[in-house]
Design an enzyme around this catalytic site. Structure first.
Site, PDB file in Angstrom:
ATOM      1  N   ALA A   1     -23.725   6.639   0.452  1.00 18.68           N
ATOM      2  CA  ALA A   1     -24.765   7.647  -0.171  1.00 18.68           C
ATOM      3  C   ALA A   1     -23.986   8.978  -0.261  1.00 18.68           C
ATOM      4  CB  ALA A   1     -25.875   8.061   0.975  1.00 18.68           C
TER       5      ALA A   1
ATOM      6  N   PRO B   1     -16.349  -3.286   2.880  1.00 16.15           N
ATOM      7  CA  PRO B   1     -17.571  -3.497   3.375  1.00 16.15           C
ATOM      8  C   PRO B   1     -18.839  -2.688   2.915  1.00 16.15           C
ATOM      9  CG  PRO B   1     -16.368  -2.576   5.170  1.00 16.15           C
ATOM     10  CD  PRO B   1     -15.538  -2.580   4.060  1.00 16.15           C
ATOM     11  N   LEU B   2     -18.446  -1.366   2.463  1.00 13.93           N
ATOM     12  CA  LEU B   2     -19.355  -0.467   1.942  1.00 13.93           C
ATOM     13  C   LEU B   2     -19.353  -0.042   0.366  1.00 13.93           C
ATOM     14  CD1 LEU B   2     -18.984   2.428   4.688  1.00 13.93           C
ATOM     15  CD2 LEU B   2     -20.679   0.765   4.362  1.00 13.93           C
TER      16      LEU B   2
ATOM     17  N   TYR C   1       0.852  -1.165  -0.033  1.00 14.54           N
ATOM     18  CA  TYR C   1       0.068  -0.132   0.009  1.00 14.54           C
ATOM     19  C   TYR C   1       0.882   1.285  -0.162  1.00 14.54           C
ATOM     20  CZ  TYR C   1      -3.819  -3.186   1.166  1.00 14.54           C
ATOM     21  OH  TYR C   1      -4.836  -4.013   1.421  1.00 14.54           O
TER      22      TYR C   1
ATOM     23  N   HIS D   1      -1.460 -12.334   1.199  1.00 16.69           N
ATOM     24  CA  HIS D   1      -2.294 -11.348   0.503  1.00 16.69           C
ATOM     25  C   HIS D   1      -3.005 -11.941  -0.659  1.00 16.69           C
ATOM     26  CE1 HIS D   1      -2.384  -6.767  -0.293  1.00 16.69           C
ATOM     27  NE2 HIS D   1      -3.561  -7.106   0.001  1.00 16.69           N
TER      28      HIS D   1
ATOM     29  N   GLY E   1     -17.272   2.679  -1.062  1.00 16.29           N
ATOM     30  CA  GLY E   1     -18.051   3.559  -0.569  1.00 16.29           C
ATOM     31  C   GLY E   1     -19.155   4.177  -1.216  1.00 16.29           C
TER      32      GLY E   1
END
Length: 333
Positions: free
Chosen positions: A219, A211-212, A56, A132, A215
């Protein structure tokens, strides 16, 4: 703050912080001073689980994320769990993003990686060390044996696998018990649910990244949202294409309706849904903003009953959603 237990007694905060986006994949790297303060605030509000990886980083500093976390989290090292990962490099030969991935889990590569990560993270041990991606050239037993050696040497305390198969997991776990697997999981990406019975049988935790849906389920975006194709992976993700927003309207309506009913935000509903599914699931959403960290950790106060989870799942099963980013291409060389 409540805790959740992954495998082998590893306790972490119910919501962790995925730190990749601080350095990589979501635009230019964040300001070091601001992120150092943000990480301290995260610890103060109850986050104890921080996720990074050796890859990263940026073109100028390939290990930017581990270096930043190592410095920023040093004052809190005895209070937190740091997870990092080994076994990947980027193929940047044609310059297209997201960069394809090259796996290498040879024992020598693992040992080289762990020494580098320990130095950058400013610690004498890594709490949870993931493979990974699976390397088809190296048998799971060989990887597990190397992990066992590192555990005996005190360089890592637990190990895990990201994006594993059930067969690979069982073979590795039989040699040295696996503490957690890490997979993409959200209301839009549920293809790993088939492995839950195996995790329960073996006593292994599930760490949910994205998990979203990168993004989308916050909303915060709409059909007019744009991203820099040179620095932000979302520019190429199917769920952020203009036409996807209308196709995903039923999903947004479901989440917004639950948010209104539970006096919560869409993000909190999405996170609470997976927290309510299994006691060993720990989502690790990422953010650069204090308000989002507060919002996300607030999801632990929302609980859906098994019946409510079932109702949500059946609604999701019946929806025709857009595609969702499934990860970078892995090159088998």
């Amino acid at each position: 703050m409540k805790v959740r237990t992954l495998g082998n007694g590893l306790n972490v905060s119910p919501i962790g912080l995925g730190c990749m986006g601080i350095s990589h994949g979501y635009g230019k790297p964040a300001d070091k001073t601001e992120i150092t303060k943000l990480l301290a605030d995260a610890v103060d509000m109850g986050y104890t689980f921080f996720d990074t990886a050796e890859i990263y980083g940026t073109d100028d500093d390939p290990h930017h994320n581990e270096k930043l976390l190592g410095e920023a989290l040093a004052p809190f090292r005895n209070k937190i769990v740091i997870a990092s990962k080994f076994g990947l490099t980027f193929d940047k030969s044609d310059g297209s993003q997201p960069y394809p991935l090259i796996p290498n889990s040879s024992p020598l590569a693992i040992r080289t990686a762990v020494e580098g990560s320990l130095k950058r993270l400013r610690t004498d041990h890594i709490d949870l060390y993931y493979q990974h991606r699976i390397d088809p050239k190296v048998e799971p037993e060989v990887v597990a044996e190397t992990m066992g050696d590192l555990i005996r040497e005190g360089k890592i305390l637990h190990w895990g696998i990201s994006e594993t198969t059930e067969e690979y997991l069982r073979r590795a776990h039989a040699v040295v018990p696996v503490t957690a697997i890490q997979d993409r999981y959200s209301m839009m990406a549920r293809w790993h649910e088939d492995i839950f019975p195996t995790l329960e049988e073996l006593g292994i935790g599930f760490v949910a990244f994205s998990p979203l849906a990168n993004g989308l389920l916050t909303a915060c975006y709409n059909a007019q949202s744009t991203f820099d194709a040179k620095t932000d992976y979302r520019a190429a993700m199917p769920q952020f294409q203009k036409e996807s927003f209308e196709k995903n309207r039923p999903l947004f309506d479901l989440i917004n309706g639950l948010a209104e009913e539970y006096h919560a935000t869409p993000s909190q509903v999405s996170l609470a849904w997976m927290l309510s599914k299994k006691p060993y699931i720990v989502p690790i959403p990422g953010s650069r903003h204090l308000s989002r960290l507060k919002e996300n950790i607030g999801a632990v106060d929302i609980t859906f009953t098994p019946e409510e989870v079932g109702t949500i799942d059946r609604a999701l099963d019946g929806m025709d959603m857009s595609g969702v980013f499934g990860g970078s291409k892995v090159l088998n060389r």
